[in-house]
Scaffold this motif. Structure first.
Motif, PDB file in Angstrom:
ATOM      1  N   SER A 132      46.452  39.897  41.697  1.00 26.25           N
ATOM      2  CA  SER A 132      45.958  41.086  40.990  1.00 26.25           C
ATOM      3  C   SER A 132      46.810  42.304  41.327  1.00 26.25           C
ATOM      4  CB  SER A 132      44.484  41.340  41.323  1.00 26.25           C
ATOM      5  OG  SER A 132      44.324  41.761  42.664  1.00 26.25           O
ATOM      6  N   LEU A 133      47.157  42.469  42.582  1.00 30.45           N
ATOM      7  CA  LEU A 133      48.009  43.599  42.964  1.00 30.45           C
ATOM      8  C   LEU A 133      49.408  43.463  42.371  1.00 30.45           C
ATOM      9  CD1 LEU A 133      46.884  44.026  46.678  1.00 30.45           C
ATOM     10  CD2 LEU A 133      46.268  45.451  44.714  1.00 30.45           C
ATOM     11  N   CYS A 183      52.442  34.461  42.975  1.00 28.14           N
ATOM     12  CA  CYS A 183      51.084  34.636  43.531  1.00 28.14           C
ATOM     13  C   CYS A 183      50.064  33.821  42.741  1.00 28.14           C
ATOM     14  CB  CYS A 183      50.699  36.109  43.538  1.00 28.14           C
ATOM     15  SG  CYS A 183      51.614  37.106  44.712  1.00 28.14           S
ATOM     16  N   CYS A 207      42.418  44.628  37.692  1.00 29.51           N
ATOM     17  CA  CYS A 207      41.261  45.156  38.443  1.00 29.51           C
ATOM     18  C   CYS A 207      40.125  44.134  38.492  1.00 29.51           C
ATOM     19  CB  CYS A 207      40.775  46.463  37.828  1.00 29.51           C
ATOM     20  SG  CYS A 207      41.902  47.844  38.080  1.00 29.51           S
ATOM     21  N   TYR A 219      41.110  41.589  40.973  1.00 28.65           N
ATOM     22  CA  TYR A 219      40.965  42.088  42.336  1.00 28.65           C
ATOM     23  C   TYR A 219      39.508  42.002  42.790  1.00 28.65           C
ATOM     24  CZ  TYR A 219      41.359  44.936  46.485  1.00 28.65           C
ATOM     25  OH  TYR A 219      41.306  45.373  47.786  1.00 28.65           O
ATOM     26  N   ARG A 276      43.701  38.058  45.148  1.00 27.42           N
ATOM     27  CA  ARG A 276      43.897  39.507  45.353  1.00 27.42           C
ATOM     28  C   ARG A 276      45.378  39.870  45.267  1.00 27.42           C
ATOM     29  NH1 ARG A 276      40.141  39.012  49.693  1.00 27.42           N
ATOM     30  NH2 ARG A 276      41.873  39.239  51.119  1.00 27.42           N
ATOM     31  N   ARG A 277      46.237  39.055  45.871  1.00 25.86           N
ATOM     32  CA  ARG A 277      47.676  39.335  45.794  1.00 25.86           C
ATOM     33  C   ARG A 277      48.181  39.276  44.353  1.00 25.86           C
ATOM     34  NH1 ARG A 277      51.533  37.249  50.572  1.00 25.86           N
ATOM     35  NH2 ARG A 277      50.915  38.871  52.011  1.00 25.86           N
ATOM     36  N   ALA A 294      40.994  33.343  47.812  1.00 25.34           N
ATOM     37  CA  ALA A 294      40.688  34.760  47.594  1.00 25.34           C
ATOM     38  C   ALA A 294      41.905  35.629  47.900  1.00 25.34           C
ATOM     39  CB  ALA A 294      39.502  35.177  48.459  1.00 25.34           C
ATOM     40  N   HIS A 295      42.592  35.288  48.961  1.00 22.82           N
ATOM     41  CA  HIS A 295      43.787  36.040  49.358  1.00 22.82           C
ATOM     42  C   HIS A 295      44.826  36.038  48.240  1.00 22.82           C
ATOM     43  CE1 HIS A 295      47.204  37.287  51.845  1.00 22.82           C
ATOM     44  NE2 HIS A 295      47.845  36.228  51.397  1.00 22.82           N
ATOM     45  N   GLY A 347      38.549  38.512  43.442  1.00 24.21           N
ATOM     46  CA  GLY A 347      39.109  38.087  44.722  1.00 24.21           C
ATOM     47  C   GLY A 347      38.287  38.575  45.897  1.00 24.21           C
ATOM     48  N   ARG A 348      37.831  39.815  45.823  1.00 21.16           N
ATOM     49  CA  ARG A 348      36.965  40.355  46.886  1.00 21.16           C
ATOM     50  C   ARG A 348      35.655  39.566  46.949  1.00 21.16           C
ATOM     51  NH1 ARG A 348      38.838  43.455  50.694  1.00 21.16           N
ATOM     52  NH2 ARG A 348      36.819  44.437  50.839  1.00 21.16           N
TER      53      ARG A 348
END
Length: 181
Positions: free
Chosen positions: A110-111, A84, A158, A161, A107-108, A103-104, A164-165
């Protein structure tokens, strides 16, 4: 425009670095499999050091197999996180670094790092449980550890994430502005 070109160059550089780190980790795992798993005493030493355990552990074939599977799951989580991050830096190196795709992947990533940190806690507890199931009554153990490294990893995930948002919102605003012009 110079800043965007620099961001693209840095994205490509970081993508190469992440690929190199991923390959080094894969080589270390291969070395581990070839050098340690074949020798019972070295495997036991590695597990004891990795889990910071000195108490009685039972290395039955099923416990060793389960431990190897749990280690493989942890490596898989780390490999997914690195993939990722590699894709995220690839998106930064693209024509438009500030994009929904960037951004996608942020976020991925981070998860994925949340899964690595959480997986480390859970998988380590499962390894201890598996390796003490064969012990006599009163010597079985279930140990859950949560240290500063896991806390830091979760905090960074976090922050990633939220970034990313924020990046997704910024990319949408930028796209709307381009449609206006």
């Amino acid at each position: 425009m110079h800043d965007v070109a620099e961001l693209r160059r840095l994205g490509r550089l970081m993508q190469h670095i992440v690929l190199g780190v991923g390959l080094l980790i894969a080589l270390a795992v291969i070395w581990l499999v070839l050098g340690v798993f074949g020798e019972q005493a070295r495997f036991e030493g590695l597990v004891r050091n990795g889990l910071s355990l000195s108490g009685p552990l039972t290395f039955t074939p099923s416990a060793v197999g389960a431990t190897i599977v749990l280690m493989a799951v942890q490596f898989g989580l780390l490999a997914a996180a690195l993939y990722c991050v590699w894709r995220m830096f690839g998106a930064f190196a693209a024509e438009e670094p500030l994009s929904v795709e960037s951004a996608h992947w942020l976020r991925r990533a981070s998860l994925a790092f949340v899964a690595v940190a959480g997986g480390s806690i859970v998988l380590q507890a499962l390894m201890i449980l598996v390796l003490t199931l064969g012990n006599p009554p009163g010597q079985k153990a279930l140990s859950i550890g949560f240290g500063s490294s896991e806390l830091l990893a979760l905090l960074i995930a976090c922050v990633m994430y939220m970034a990313g948002r924020l990046m997704a919102v910024a990319a949408e605003v930028r796209a709307e502005q381009r449609d206006f012009v």
